[in-house]
Design a protein around this motif. Structure first.
Motif, PDB file in Angstrom:
ATOM      1  N   TRP A   1       0.642   7.947 -16.446  1.00 49.84           N
ATOM      2  CA  TRP A   1      -0.221   9.008 -15.914  1.00 49.84           C
ATOM      3  C   TRP A   1      -0.034   9.257 -14.427  1.00 49.84           C
ATOM      4  N   GLU A   2       0.467   8.261 -13.675  1.00 52.42           N
ATOM      5  CA  GLU A   2       0.671   8.506 -12.252  1.00 52.42           C
ATOM      6  C   GLU A   2       1.807   9.499 -12.011  1.00 52.42           C
TER       7      GLU A   2
ATOM      8  N   ASN B   1      -3.334  12.664 -12.528  1.00 52.37           N
ATOM      9  CA  ASN B   1      -3.385  11.538 -13.461  1.00 52.37           C
ATOM     10  C   ASN B   1      -3.493  11.980 -14.916  1.00 52.37           C
ATOM     11  N   GLY B   2      -2.904  13.128 -15.236  1.00 52.87           N
ATOM     12  CA  GLY B   2      -2.908  13.619 -16.613  1.00 52.87           C
ATOM     13  C   GLY B   2      -4.207  14.272 -17.040  1.00 52.87           C
TER      14      GLY B   2
ATOM     15  N   CYS C   1       0.784  -1.235   0.000  1.00 52.98           N
ATOM     16  CA  CYS C   1       0.000   0.000   0.000  1.00 52.98           C
ATOM     17  C   CYS C   1       0.818   1.288   0.000  1.00 52.98           C
ATOM     18  N   PHE C   2       2.132   1.178  -0.088  1.00 51.73           N
ATOM     19  CA  PHE C   2       2.960   2.358  -0.343  1.00 51.73           C
ATOM     20  C   PHE C   2       3.652   2.244  -1.695  1.00 51.73           C
ATOM     21  N   ARG C   3       3.285   1.212  -2.473  1.00 52.46           N
ATOM     22  CA  ARG C   3       3.948   0.974  -3.744  1.00 52.46           C
ATOM     23  C   ARG C   3       3.233   1.766  -4.842  1.00 52.46           C
ATOM     24  N   SER C   4       3.347   3.081  -4.744  1.00 53.01           N
ATOM     25  CA  SER C   4       2.772   4.010  -5.711  1.00 53.01           C
ATOM     26  C   SER C   4       3.790   5.126  -5.903  1.00 53.01           C
ATOM     27  N   ASN C   5       3.549   5.968  -6.882  1.00 54.91           N
ATOM     28  CA  ASN C   5       4.430   7.113  -7.056  1.00 54.91           C
ATOM     29  C   ASN C   5       4.245   8.051  -5.873  1.00 54.91           C
ATOM     30  N   HIS C   6       5.278   8.138  -5.031  1.00 54.24           N
ATOM     31  CA  HIS C   6       5.126   8.866  -3.769  1.00 54.24           C
ATOM     32  C   HIS C   6       4.790  10.341  -4.001  1.00 54.24           C
ATOM     33  N   LYS C   7       5.459  10.943  -4.970  1.00 52.15           N
ATOM     34  CA  LYS C   7       5.292  12.379  -5.190  1.00 52.15           C
ATOM     35  C   LYS C   7       3.876  12.759  -5.590  1.00 52.15           C
ATOM     36  N   SER C   8       3.265  11.971  -6.461  1.00 52.45           N
ATOM     37  CA  SER C   8       1.950  12.344  -6.987  1.00 52.45           C
ATOM     38  C   SER C   8       0.789  11.608  -6.341  1.00 52.45           C
ATOM     39  N   MET C   9       1.069  10.463  -5.656  1.00 51.06           N
ATOM     40  CA  MET C   9      -0.041   9.661  -5.158  1.00 51.06           C
ATOM     41  C   MET C   9      -0.043   9.454  -3.647  1.00 51.06           C
TER      42      MET C   9
ATOM     43  N   LEU D   1      -5.037   2.763   5.977  1.00 48.85           N
ATOM     44  CA  LEU D   1      -4.057   2.571   4.921  1.00 48.85           C
ATOM     45  C   LEU D   1      -4.687   1.915   3.678  1.00 48.85           C
ATOM     46  N   LEU D   2      -5.476   0.893   3.879  1.00 46.35           N
ATOM     47  CA  LEU D   2      -6.144   0.247   2.746  1.00 46.35           C
ATOM     48  C   LEU D   2      -7.067   1.221   2.026  1.00 46.35           C
ATOM     49  N   THR D   3      -7.763   2.044   2.781  1.00 42.68           N
ATOM     50  CA  THR D   3      -8.687   2.999   2.171  1.00 42.68           C
ATOM     51  C   THR D   3      -7.929   4.045   1.373  1.00 42.68           C
ATOM     52  N   TRP D   4      -6.885   4.600   1.958  1.00 43.31           N
ATOM     53  CA  TRP D   4      -6.147   5.646   1.252  1.00 43.31           C
ATOM     54  C   TRP D   4      -5.439   5.108   0.004  1.00 43.31           C
ATOM     55  N   TYR D   5      -4.935   3.903   0.102  1.00 44.90           N
ATOM     56  CA  TYR D   5      -4.280   3.303  -1.072  1.00 44.90           C
ATOM     57  C   TYR D   5      -5.246   3.243  -2.245  1.00 44.90           C
ATOM     58  N   HIS D   6      -6.445   2.794  -2.004  1.00 40.88           N
ATOM     59  CA  HIS D   6      -7.414   2.669  -3.083  1.00 40.88           C
ATOM     60  C   HIS D   6      -7.975   4.031  -3.501  1.00 40.88           C
ATOM     61  N   LEU D   7      -8.108   4.946  -2.575  1.00 40.30           N
ATOM     62  CA  LEU D   7      -8.536   6.299  -2.959  1.00 40.30           C
ATOM     63  C   LEU D   7      -7.500   6.951  -3.871  1.00 40.30           C
ATOM     64  N   ALA D   8      -6.219   6.773  -3.542  1.00 42.36           N
ATOM     65  CA  ALA D   8      -5.160   7.378  -4.353  1.00 42.36           C
ATOM     66  C   ALA D   8      -5.112   6.779  -5.744  1.00 42.36           C
ATOM     67  N   TRP D   9      -5.528   5.533  -5.884  1.00 41.21           N
ATOM     68  CA  TRP D   9      -5.525   4.883  -7.191  1.00 41.21           C
ATOM     69  C   TRP D   9      -6.787   5.184  -7.996  1.00 41.21           C
ATOM     70  N   CYS D  10      -7.746   5.863  -7.423  1.00 42.70           N
ATOM     71  CA  CYS D  10      -8.929   6.247  -8.199  1.00 42.70           C
ATOM     72  C   CYS D  10      -8.531   7.319  -9.216  1.00 42.70           C
ATOM     73  N   GLY D  11      -8.962   7.146 -10.452  1.00 40.15           N
ATOM     74  CA  GLY D  11      -8.664   8.127 -11.480  1.00 40.15           C
ATOM     75  C   GLY D  11      -9.349   9.454 -11.220  1.00 40.15           C
TER      76      GLY D  11
END
Length: 572
Positions: A396-397, A402-403, A106-114, A150-160
């Motif tokens: 896009w991340e 997301n562009g 759940c931290f495996r995202s682009n830290h700067k943008s997500m 953490l689970l909620t924020w991870y999925h919120l951050a991945w919402c387009g």
């Protein structure tokens, strides 16, 4: 006076097969995450700009997995571990493996943008970084509420961005910030199911309206030229180091089978046989185009470097790219019926790697200005056809939102432009067929030869040639020899043979070879190394053969790049 230009976008949508066929579980979550972020956003921008046309390529194994997720949401039998945890009522009793899964995922995202833009999510990250050096003992202080947030924020951050703008639930949850309960997570879970379920129907509707053309790729995204002839890698790099295995036995029949499977899959899902094939990694060879021609493929595409290698001779330097890049080509002989288009690497890479650092409006205007310059530089009497081809999911991340602002401005500019016409490859070829000399179009070129290569550097070095990649190829070639021996025996019944063939096809994916190399993040190399070996092990099990001991050890001998808090951009 502005001169006309034809523009074809090809957005390539692909993820390898992340399913463990033995357990049915998804080992990595990237299919549904890209669905709620990138596949949904890319459809949204097209829907908002109905005059903008383009080509969207869906690899069948991605569609297989999307439909698998739809079935999971429909039946309630969730086989993705992260989704199961998101919808789990009590997170206070997670076992060690479940806690580790959440913390490593759940931290495996682009830290700067997500991550960093959201104070509450960043605080969760900071807390983990503070405790993580202390190991499992200190991490046990993290509560069930921490994991819920953490689970909620991870999925919120991945919402387009389009999902956020169209669904009040996402904004409401982001506004809540912390203290998410089971109802919050269940609402988000249900929304994810709704979005995933809408992906294929949305693109089918866009295709039926004529706004987009849908193309396909051989079913499991194999590096087809190397399956056909491993030695084709030396056409672009004569000195390349090759695997010990001299060939991939029965490679032509495997490529043909994957192509036929893709065409059948496409017709079932979209009601038509695809006219075009985007080969995995834009990897082409003369032999592959002959396979395409035998299946009535109308067009294909590859990278600019392949065209340059094919036109370059010892006696002559290449002319200016304006004089050769922006036109369709064909080969002589058996492949002559397939029109081949070549990617403008510079324009495509501006979108893929550069414009994420620009203001969205400025980037859009700059892109349009580059197209206008290409039109002005075109040979007299020709209307250039420009191919912009890149992954439709991985860049896009790195963009703000997301562009969203880049695409909103770019598509608006193109929709209103008086001389730039967006089109599809089949639409463009239809115009050529109907023109009969009455329209000015790009001159069609004939290639004296086609030097085998891909959309990355015009060669195959991303997938073969290093010790790790070559070891991976040798393991596949050896497994295929075992497969062939079993298939000519009476060891398996028909149902078992079909299961083994499906497993082999998954092992043939180009993705496994891409990830080997110390230029990739260590965590990604490790994950894909393990997943590839797991696939090969499962193949031996389905063949009712002993699993080679060598598959218990990592293929990769390099350490990889240190983890940087973000995902590596896949492809070009």
């Amino acid at each position: 006076m502005p001169k006309p230009l034809d523009l074809v976008f090809l957005w390539h949508m692909h993820q390898p097969d992340y399913r463990d066929y033995a357990s049915g579980d998804f080992l990595l979550p990237w299919v549904y995450l890209h669905a709620i972020k990138d596949y949904s956003d890319m459809a949204f921008h097209l829907e908002q700009h109905p005059q903008v046309k383009g080509t969207v390529n869906f690899v069948p194994v991605l569609l297989d997995q999307l439909e698998d997720y739809v079935q999971q949401f429909t039946t309630g039998q969730i086989r993705d571990p992260l989704l199961r945890l998101l919808a789990r009522e009590n997170l206070n009793d997670l076992n060690t493996a479940e806690r580790n899964l959440v913390l490593t995922s759940c931290f495996r995202s682009n830290h700067k943008s997500m991550v960093a833009p959201y104070h509450a999510y960043k605080r969760l990250s900071d807390l983990y970084k503070m405790l993580e050096p202390g190991g499992d003992i200190e991490l046990t202080y993290l509560s069930g509420q921490y994991f819920s947030d953490l689970l909620t924020w991870y999925h919120l951050a991945w919402c387009g961005e389009s999902v956020r703008r169209e669904h009040d639930l996402v904004i409401r949850l982001m506004g809540k910030n912390e203290g998410f309960n089971y109802n919050d997570r269940k609402w988000l879970f249900d929304l994810i199911g709704q979005i995933v379920g809408g992906i294929i129907p949305r693109y089918r509707k866009l295709a039926e309206s004529g706004q987009i053309e849908l193309s396909t790729t051989p079913h499991y995204h194999p590096l087809a030229p190397l399956l056909l002839d491993i030695n084709s890698a030396s056409e672009s790099i004569p000195e390349i180091s090759l695997p010990h295995s001299k060939c991939y036995s029965g490679g032509k029949s495997r490529v043909q089978a994957q192509l036929l499977s893709a065409q059948k899959s496409h017709q079932t899902r979209f009601g038509v046989i695809p006219q075009g094939i985007w080969p995995a990694e834009g990897a082409v060879s003369t032999e592959l185009l002959e396979v395409f021609a035998a299946q009535a493929c109308r067009w294909t595409a590859s990278g600019e470097g392949v065209l340059a290698n094919s036109l370059r001779t010892a006696e002559h330097n290449l002319p200016d790219r304006a004089n050769y890049l922006y036109r369709p080509y064909h080969l002589q002989g058996e492949a002559s019926g397939v029109r081949c288009f070549f990617r403008d690497d510079r324009l495509s890479d501006l979108i893929g790697f550069e414009y994420s650092r620009w203001n969205g409006k400025d980037a859009a205007l700059h892109f349009v200005s580059q197209l206008e310059l290409i039109a002005q530089q075109a040979p007299e009497g020709e209307v250039p056809v420009v191919s912009v081809i890149l992954d439709g999911e991985n860049a896009w991340e790195y963009y703000p939102y997301n562009g969203y602002h880049f695409f909103a401005n770019l598509y608006s500019e193109l929709q209103a432009h008086s001389t730039i016409s967006t089109t599809t490859y089949s639409g463009y070829l239809d115009r050529r067929d109907a023109a009969e000399g009455t329209q000015q179009l790009a001159k069609e070129g004939e290639l004296p030869r086609l030097v085998a290569g891909s959309w990355v550097y015009g060669n195959f070095s991303t997938w073969i040639g290093s010790p790790d990649k070559n070891r991976a190829w040798d393991l596949l070639c050896i497994a295929k020899q075992s497969y062939d021996l079993v298939m000519v025996s009476a060891r398996l019944n028909e149902a078992e043979r079909l299961v083994a063939e499906k497993q082999l096809a998954s092992c043939e994916s180009s993705d496994w070879f891409w990830w080997f190399g110390d230029y990739n993040p260590a965590h990604a190399v490790e994950s894909f190394d393990r997943l590839y070996r797991s696939n090969l092990m499962q193949l031996y099990c389905y063949l009712k053969l002993p699993v080679p001991v060598i598959l218990n050890s990592p293929i990769s001998q390099g350490s990889g790049l240190p983890e940087a808090g973000g995902t590596m951009r896949r492809g070009s």
